[in-house]
Design an enzyme around this catalytic site. Structure first.
Site, PDB file in Angstrom:
ATOM      1  N   GLU A  56       0.866  -1.486  -0.004  1.00 41.05           N
ATOM      2  CA  GLU A  56      -0.012   0.068   0.029  1.00 41.05           C
ATOM      3  C   GLU A  56       0.814   1.149  -0.055  1.00 41.05           C
ATOM      4  O   GLU A  56       0.401   2.205  -0.599  1.00 41.05           O
ATOM      5  CB  GLU A  56      -0.863   0.072   1.223  1.00 41.05           C
ATOM      6  CG  GLU A  56      -2.025  -1.196   1.126  1.00 41.05           C
ATOM      7  CD  GLU A  56      -2.971  -0.880   0.161  1.00 41.05           C
ATOM      8  OE1 GLU A  56      -3.182   0.047  -0.689  1.00 41.05           O
ATOM      9  OE2 GLU A  56      -3.880  -1.964   0.045  1.00 41.05           O
ATOM     10  N   ASP A  83      -4.304  -9.973  -8.345  1.00 37.93           N
ATOM     11  CA  ASP A  83      -4.684  -9.120  -9.486  1.00 37.93           C
ATOM     12  C   ASP A  83      -3.747  -8.234 -10.053  1.00 37.93           C
ATOM     13  O   ASP A  83      -3.327  -8.310 -11.290  1.00 37.93           O
ATOM     14  CB  ASP A  83      -5.860  -8.204  -9.101  1.00 37.93           C
ATOM     15  CG  ASP A  83      -5.593  -7.512  -7.439  1.00 37.93           C
ATOM     16  OD1 ASP A  83      -4.740  -7.657  -7.247  1.00 37.93           O
ATOM     17  OD2 ASP A  83      -6.487  -7.017  -7.166  1.00 37.93           O
ATOM     18  N   THR A 111      -1.276   1.080 -10.054  1.00 33.68           N
ATOM     19  CA  THR A 111      -2.906   0.207  -9.679  1.00 33.68           C
ATOM     20  C   THR A 111      -3.609   1.134  -8.610  1.00 33.68           C
ATOM     21  O   THR A 111      -4.821   0.736  -8.430  1.00 33.68           O
ATOM     22  CB  THR A 111      -2.419  -1.196  -9.164  1.00 33.68           C
ATOM     23  OG1 THR A 111      -3.689  -1.801  -9.052  1.00 33.68           O
ATOM     24  CG2 THR A 111      -1.937  -0.819  -7.580  1.00 33.68           C
TER      25      THR A 111
END
Length: 577
Positions: A117, A258, A475
């Site tokens: 993150e 993903d 992303t």
């Protein structure tokens, strides 16, 4: 017995794509200008609520009108929203926030932070804002884009993550303490996406700073995952970064996996790396063979290919957009329309959706205002112009405003069945969801530049072309200008070009001086002695001859070698060689 996918009859009828002129509920197609303004109003309602009630905390709690730290105490929403401000045209606020971040954000803190993150939101957000600073009217320092305060902040944040990569496999831990490094008792189990989602940010950082360590650790992590795939070509969900053994063996395209696939494609485009693209295409074959059923993608056992979870996860909705980047438009649209039917059923995408039953999965009924389906709509609309994709954008605006809007921002939808809300507004709502909605309805935004306009910038390495388009979104939807990666590094071939120009320049000077000496009796001007004076040792001449065979044109701009694959307007263009 082979698995057969059963879709409820009530859903089957809406899987058929509507006519391209399909009207909206009021009989007209969505008006881009109208919804563009609606989206902008959504952004400022959320953004202003964060500033008034939550700053300097990471995120807003919209139901109690206060803030809380979630990912590390970085004023995260402000970093995540910064490039969105420019995309919406707010130059003055962009400039103000740049100053605020420089004065208030400190990474030298005793905080356990998610490596994944922190990279996608903080490092990615700062890099994007750094590269957009000149366009936003920020007075950049000499040497930009190879230097600058936001770049230094991004580098500092990334260096805090490097200890996580110090493992026997080169695959990183999932959490690192920003002050002390990896805690002694830290779990070695990391999700696949948490290992393979660094190449975009770290390669950009290496290119801009000249320090190769970032790109190197990102590439090692990617390769270790590639080498750990099963015999049938699939990867699992979680792996032990110390032993390299798979802990969770479910294979799919959704949560936990993903962005690994996403970064193989985007890394290939950004870096013109055929090997990364080849890796993805091999994965894509296995994904089609074992996980795809009737244009849905299920979860299977990574070694056997047997179905383990016949569910659709909302995070999987990025896949049609990724398919569009490799030119697979037909398959992308079919899968997108499947996902769109789920949105129509609930007014949002539940975290988990049981495909055979056609309904939500218990305890996974929420929708935290994720961007993935809107992201795919934006890419596909750039590729096809199909108005169905604008209809999704319209439905998203209407649903989010009706269900999620509260006095202090927009709240996570805890349950799509009864529209109960949760007291959180994720920073990605401003970084991604609103941004992709706005870009869907704004076809002339500078992000969509097709190369018809650009900026020429003088760097320590010569002239560089920026802002010509082909932006690669990380992303977290932070756009990276691919041309910037060529602005701050001087290859040997480029150095030889410069030396050839210098030699030619000095030769002209000498000739001119000789002429002046004959006519004015003045001594010739000579270049200063030392290492800068051009020389012609044998090995240098051989290297120049080798370089010449590559047919690099004189004064070629190193920022524009887009010769392999480049994403523009949601499509991939291939060279003819």
């Amino acid at each position: 017995m082979p698995f057969r996918l059963l879709v409820p009859f009530g859903l089957l009828c809406v899987l058929l794509p509507p006519h391209h002129g399909a009207p909206g509920p009021d009989g007209t197609a969505p008006d881009p200008a109208h919804y563009r303004e609606r989206v902008k109003a959504m952004f400022y309602h959320a953004y202003d609520s964060y500033l008034e009630n939550a700053f300097p905390y990471d995120e807003l709690r919209p139901l109690t009108c206060d803030g809380h730290d979630t990912w590390g105490s970085f004023s995260l929403t402000l970093i995540d929203a910064l490039d969105t401000l420019l995309i919406l045209g707010n130059v003055s606020e962009f400039q103000r926030v740049v100053e605020v971040l420089q004065d208030n954000v400190d990474f030298d803190i005793d905080v356990n932070a998610s490596v994944f993150e922190t990279n996608i939101r903080v490092v990615g957000g700062l890099l994007s804002a750094h590269l957009l600073s000149k366009k936003a009217g920020v007075e950049v320092e000499a040497g930009w884009p190879c230097s600058g305060p936001l770049l230094r902040m991004a580098e500092e944040a990334a260096r805090k993550l490097l200890p996580a990569f110090q493992t026997p496999t080169g695959m990183p831990y999932g959490t690192v303490n920003l002050l002390h490094g990896v805690n002694p008792g830290e779990t070695p189990v990391t999700c696949t996406a948490g290992i393979g989602t660094f190449i975009v940010e770290f390669a950009t950082l290496s290119s801009l700073t000249g320090d190769p360590v970032f790109e190197e650790v990102a590439r090692v992590a990617l390769m270790r995952l590639w080498e750990s795939r099963s015999d049938i070509g699939l990867v699992g969900n979680h792996i032990d970064v110390l032993t390299g053994k798979w802990v969770a063996q479910d294979a799919g395209i959704g949560a936990g996996v993903d962005s690994y696939f996403e970064y193989l494609v985007k890394g290939a485009i950004l870096l013109q790396d055929k090997k990364l693209m080849a890796m993805f295409l091999e994965y894509n074959k296995a994904i089609r063979n074992y996980t795809r059923f009737d244009d849905w993608y299920l979860w299977v056992q990574m070694y056997k290919g047997t179905v383990s979870m016949p569910v659709f996860q909302s995070l999987e909705a990025y896949w049609p957009g990724l398919q569009s980047l490799i030119g697979d438009i037909d398959n992308a649209m079919r899968t997108f329309l499947n996902y769109y039917t789920v949105w129509k059923q609930f007014g949002g995408l539940p975290e988990f959706y049981n495909i055979p039953q056609g309904y939500t999965v218990e305890k996974r009924e929420g929708y935290p205002l994720r961007p993935e389906l809107i992201e795919s709509a934006m890419y596909l609309y750039r590729a096809t112009g199909d108005p169905t994709l604008l209809e999704l954008g319209r439905d998203a605006v209407e649903s989010i405003e009706k269900i999620s809007k509260v006095e202090c921002g927009f709240a996570t939808i805890k349950d799509l069945r009864d529209h109960k809300l949760d007291n959180r507004m994720e920073s990605f709502f401003l970084a991604e969801t609103v941004k992709y909605l706005y870009l869907l309805f704004d076809p002339t935004n500078f992000i969509h530049n097709n190369g018809s306009t650009f900026d020429a910038v003088i760097t320590p390495y010569g002239e560089c072309i920026l802002g010509a388009g082909g932006y690669i979104f990380n992303t977290e939807a932070h756009p990276i200008d691919p041309a910037a990666l060529h602005c701050c590094r001087r290859l040997k071939e480029e150095q030889w070009e410069v030396e050839d120009l210098m030699r030619e320049f000095y030769s002209l000077k000498r000739n001119r001086s000789r002429f002046q000496k004959k006519t004015m009796s003045s001594g010739p001007w000579e270049p200063p002695a030392g290492p800068e004076t051009p020389s012609s040792p044998e090995n240098h001449d051989q290297a120049r001859e080798k370089s010449a065979k590559q047919k690099i044109p004189l004064l070629s701009c190193p920022s524009q070698p887009f010769t392999s694959k480049l994403a523009l307007l949601g499509q991939v263009f291939l060279d003819s060689s």
